[in-house]
Design a protein around this motif. Structure first.
Motif, PDB file in Angstrom:
ATOM      1  N   ALA A   1       2.097 -30.082 -30.099  1.00 16.76           N
ATOM      2  CA  ALA A   1       1.353 -29.712 -31.308  1.00 16.76           C
ATOM      3  C   ALA A   1       1.655 -30.757 -32.367  1.00 16.76           C
ATOM      4  O   ALA A   1       2.572 -31.569 -32.210  1.00 16.76           O
ATOM      5  CB  ALA A   1       1.794 -28.338 -31.782  1.00 16.76           C
ATOM      6  N   GLU A   2       0.877 -30.725 -33.443  1.00 17.18           N
ATOM      7  CA  GLU A   2       1.109 -31.687 -34.518  1.00 17.18           C
ATOM      8  C   GLU A   2       2.394 -31.335 -35.265  1.00 17.18           C
ATOM      9  O   GLU A   2       2.728 -30.159 -35.406  1.00 17.18           O
ATOM     10  CB  GLU A   2      -0.072 -31.666 -35.503  1.00 17.18           C
ATOM     11  N   ARG A   3       3.085 -32.354 -35.773  1.00 18.42           N
ATOM     12  CA  ARG A   3       4.320 -32.130 -36.521  1.00 18.42           C
ATOM     13  C   ARG A   3       4.083 -31.182 -37.692  1.00 18.42           C
ATOM     14  O   ARG A   3       4.889 -30.290 -37.977  1.00 18.42           O
ATOM     15  CB  ARG A   3       4.850 -33.475 -37.034  1.00 18.42           C
TER      16      ARG A   3
ATOM     17  N   ASN B   1       8.817 -33.766 -31.513  1.00 15.47           N
ATOM     18  CA  ASN B   1       8.888 -32.446 -32.160  1.00 15.47           C
ATOM     19  C   ASN B   1      10.217 -31.755 -31.861  1.00 15.47           C
ATOM     20  O   ASN B   1      10.793 -31.101 -32.724  1.00 15.47           O
ATOM     21  CB  ASN B   1       7.723 -31.559 -31.704  1.00 15.47           C
ATOM     22  N   LEU B   2      10.684 -31.912 -30.639  1.00 12.98           N
ATOM     23  CA  LEU B   2      11.974 -31.306 -30.279  1.00 12.98           C
ATOM     24  C   LEU B   2      13.087 -31.903 -31.144  1.00 12.98           C
ATOM     25  O   LEU B   2      13.918 -31.180 -31.707  1.00 12.98           O
ATOM     26  CB  LEU B   2      12.262 -31.536 -28.786  1.00 12.98           C
TER      27      LEU B   2
ATOM     28  N   PHE C   1      12.792 -33.265 -34.011  1.00 15.25           N
ATOM     29  CA  PHE C   1      12.593 -32.785 -35.386  1.00 15.25           C
ATOM     30  C   PHE C   1      13.206 -31.384 -35.558  1.00 15.25           C
ATOM     31  O   PHE C   1      13.917 -31.110 -36.526  1.00 15.25           O
ATOM     32  CB  PHE C   1      11.089 -32.760 -35.698  1.00 15.25           C
ATOM     33  N   LEU C   2      12.957 -30.503 -34.599  1.00 17.16           N
ATOM     34  CA  LEU C   2      13.488 -29.132 -34.705  1.00 17.16           C
ATOM     35  C   LEU C   2      15.012 -29.130 -34.643  1.00 17.16           C
ATOM     36  O   LEU C   2      15.669 -28.371 -35.356  1.00 17.16           O
ATOM     37  CB  LEU C   2      12.927 -28.244 -33.586  1.00 17.16           C
ATOM     38  N   LEU C   3      15.559 -29.991 -33.810  1.00 17.07           N
ATOM     39  CA  LEU C   3      17.022 -30.042 -33.704  1.00 17.07           C
ATOM     40  C   LEU C   3      17.643 -30.491 -35.022  1.00 17.07           C
ATOM     41  O   LEU C   3      18.671 -29.975 -35.442  1.00 17.07           O
ATOM     42  CB  LEU C   3      17.442 -30.979 -32.565  1.00 17.07           C
ATOM     43  N   GLN C   4      16.964 -31.420 -35.681  1.00 17.05           N
ATOM     44  CA  GLN C   4      17.483 -31.891 -36.978  1.00 17.05           C
ATOM     45  C   GLN C   4      17.357 -30.824 -38.055  1.00 17.05           C
ATOM     46  O   GLN C   4      18.078 -30.821 -39.036  1.00 17.05           O
ATOM     47  CB  GLN C   4      16.733 -33.143 -37.416  1.00 17.05           C
ATOM     48  N   SER C   5      16.407 -29.904 -37.850  1.00 19.54           N
ATOM     49  CA  SER C   5      16.169 -28.878 -38.874  1.00 19.54           C
ATOM     50  C   SER C   5      17.259 -27.812 -38.865  1.00 19.54           C
ATOM     51  O   SER C   5      17.283 -26.954 -39.728  1.00 19.54           O
ATOM     52  CB  SER C   5      14.826 -28.198 -38.622  1.00 19.54           C
TER      53      SER C   5
ATOM     54  N   PHE D   1      13.485 -21.208 -31.607  1.00 16.68           N
ATOM     55  CA  PHE D   1      12.411 -21.817 -30.822  1.00 16.68           C
ATOM     56  C   PHE D   1      12.806 -21.802 -29.349  1.00 16.68           C
ATOM     57  O   PHE D   1      13.909 -22.241 -28.998  1.00 16.68           O
ATOM     58  CB  PHE D   1      12.173 -23.272 -31.257  1.00 16.68           C
ATOM     59  N   LEU D   2      11.914 -21.299 -28.503  1.00 15.94           N
ATOM     60  CA  LEU D   2      12.088 -21.388 -27.051  1.00 15.94           C
ATOM     61  C   LEU D   2      11.217 -22.572 -26.642  1.00 15.94           C
ATOM     62  O   LEU D   2       9.987 -22.496 -26.720  1.00 15.94           O
ATOM     63  CB  LEU D   2      11.613 -20.104 -26.369  1.00 15.94           C
ATOM     64  N   TYR D   3      11.851 -23.672 -26.277  1.00 15.72           N
ATOM     65  CA  TYR D   3      11.131 -24.943 -26.176  1.00 15.72           C
ATOM     66  C   TYR D   3      11.083 -25.431 -24.730  1.00 15.72           C
ATOM     67  O   TYR D   3      12.117 -25.706 -24.121  1.00 15.72           O
ATOM     68  CB  TYR D   3      11.859 -25.967 -27.057  1.00 15.72           C
ATOM     69  N   ASP D   4       9.884 -25.559 -24.195  1.00 11.98           N
ATOM     70  CA  ASP D   4       9.719 -26.013 -22.804  1.00 11.98           C
ATOM     71  C   ASP D   4       9.889 -27.527 -22.705  1.00 11.98           C
ATOM     72  O   ASP D   4       9.244 -28.267 -23.442  1.00 11.98           O
ATOM     73  CB  ASP D   4       8.301 -25.707 -22.305  1.00 11.98           C
ATOM     74  N   LEU D   5      10.728 -27.942 -21.780  1.00 11.60           N
ATOM     75  CA  LEU D   5      10.864 -29.375 -21.508  1.00 11.60           C
ATOM     76  C   LEU D   5      10.600 -29.537 -20.014  1.00 11.60           C
ATOM     77  O   LEU D   5      11.426 -29.158 -19.194  1.00 11.60           O
ATOM     78  CB  LEU D   5      12.279 -29.824 -21.881  1.00 11.60           C
TER      79      LEU D   5
END
Ligand code: SF4
Ligand code: SF4
Length: 255
Positions: A120-122, A161-162, A164-168, A135-139
Motif C-alpha cells: 500500500a502507499e506510505r 513500509n515494514l 517505516f512501521l518498525l521505526q514508528s 500490525f500483523l505484517y505478511d512477509l
C-alpha cells in the motif's frame, strides 16, 4: 456481497434459473453457468435454492453498523484484553473507511490490530498509524525477482513500509506463510534471516502453514493462480523454525 456457488451441493434442479430476475444463470448440460456481469446480487437464487448450493456472501456495512455489532463485545474485550483485528483481502485498500473505524475503536479504548500484506502507499500507513496497536505484517518472499514472479509485483514497497512501521515503534508481528517450492528452500530461509537481521528483527516472527484458498476462489468464480502442493508439511516448517532458532531468532509456528 457476491455469489458463492458450491458445485458439489448442486442437484441441477434449475430453480435458480427460473427465478433469477436478471437471467444471470443458465445451464450447459449439467453445468451451471453464472454470468457475474448480469448478476445484481439480489439474493433471490440463494433464497430459493433447496440445497444451499448457491449463497450470497459478504455484506456492505457502515462504520456505524460495525460498531453496533461490536458493541455487545466491547465490554468483554476490556475484561479479556481482547480487541479487534481488521483483515481482508487487504484492509488498506479502503483506507479512509479503515481509518474511521480504527479511530472510533481507539476512542472506545479497544485494542486494534491490522492484518496487512504491506502493499500500500506510505501515506495510507501514515493515516492509520495513530489508531493501530499492532500490525500483523505478511512477509512472503525476500528475493525481489522471485517476489515479482509469484505475486506480479516488486516487494520494494512492502519492505519500505515494514521498515517505516518498525521505526514508528508500533508493535509489529511478522508472519511468513511457508509455501512448498516457492519460499521454503535453504536459500529462501537464508534470505529471510539476512533481511530480518538487517532490519533489526530477532523476535515476533510467526511461520504460517499456507492456507489453501483455491477452493474458495473457485466457488466465487475467481482464478487462483498458484497450483501444486501448497501446504507445507509440519516437518518442513519445524525444520525452518529450528534453523531460525539456531540462528538466534525467536520464532513460532502458527498464530
Ligand atoms: S443474486 Fe439475483 S441476479 Fe444474481 S444470479 Fe442470483 S437471482 Fe440472479
Ligand atoms: S437452485 Fe441450487 S441446487 Fe438447484 S440448480 Fe440452482 S444452485 Fe443447483
Amino acid at each position: 456481497p457476491e455469489l458463492m456457488y458450491i458445485k458439489r451441493k448442486c442437484i441441477a434442479c434449475k430453480t435458480c434459473v427460473a427465478n433469477c430476475p436478471s437471467g444471470a444463470i443458465t445451464f450447459e448440460g449439467k453445468q451451471l453457468i453464472l454470468n457475474r456481469k448480469l448478476c445484481s446480487s439480489c439474493g433471490v437464487c440463494a433464497e430459493m435454492c433447496p440445497t444451499g448450493a448457491i449463497k450470497l456472501v459478504g455484506k456492505q456495512m457502515s462504520t456505524e453498523e460495525i460498531l453496533k455489532e461490536l458493541n455487545k463485545d466491547i465490554l468483554f474485550f476490556n475484561q479479556s484484553q481482547g480487541g479487534v483485528t481488521v483483515s481482508g483481502g487487504e484492509p488498506l485498500m479502503q483506507v479512509e473507511f479503515l481509518k474511521e473505524l480504527l479511530e472510533r475503536l481507539k476512542h472506545l479504548k479497544v485494542h486494534t490490530a491490522v492484518d496487512t500484506c504491506g502493499y500500500a502507499e506510505r501515506k495510507s500507513f501514515e493515516l492509520i498509524l495513530p489508531y493501530v496497536d499492532l500490525f500483523l505484517y505478511d512477509l512472503k518472499i525476500v528475493d525481489d525477482a522471485k517476489h515479482k514472479k509469484y505475486t506480479g509485483v516488486s516487494n520494494e514497497k512492502i519492505r519500505e513500509n515494514l521498515e517505516f512501521l518498525l521505526q514508528s515503534e508500533k508493535s509489529v508481528l511478522i508472519r511468513v506463510p511457508i509455501v512448498p517450492a516457492i519460499n521454503d528452500s535453504e536459500e529462501d530461509i537464508e534470505d529471510l534471516m539476512d533481511y530480518l537481521e538487517h532490519i533489526g528483527i530477532k523476535s515476533n516472527i510467526h511461520l504460517l502453514p499456507f492456507h489453501n484458498i483455491s477452493e474458495k476462489y473457485d466457488m466465487l468464480g475467481k482464478k487462483f493462480k498458484l497450483t501444486g502442493e501448497l501446504r507445507a508439511s509440519y516437518e518442513k516448517i519445524s525444520f525452518i523454525e529450528s534453523k531460525m532458532k539456531a540462528n538466534g531468532f525467536h520464532v513460532k509456528i502458527g498464530g
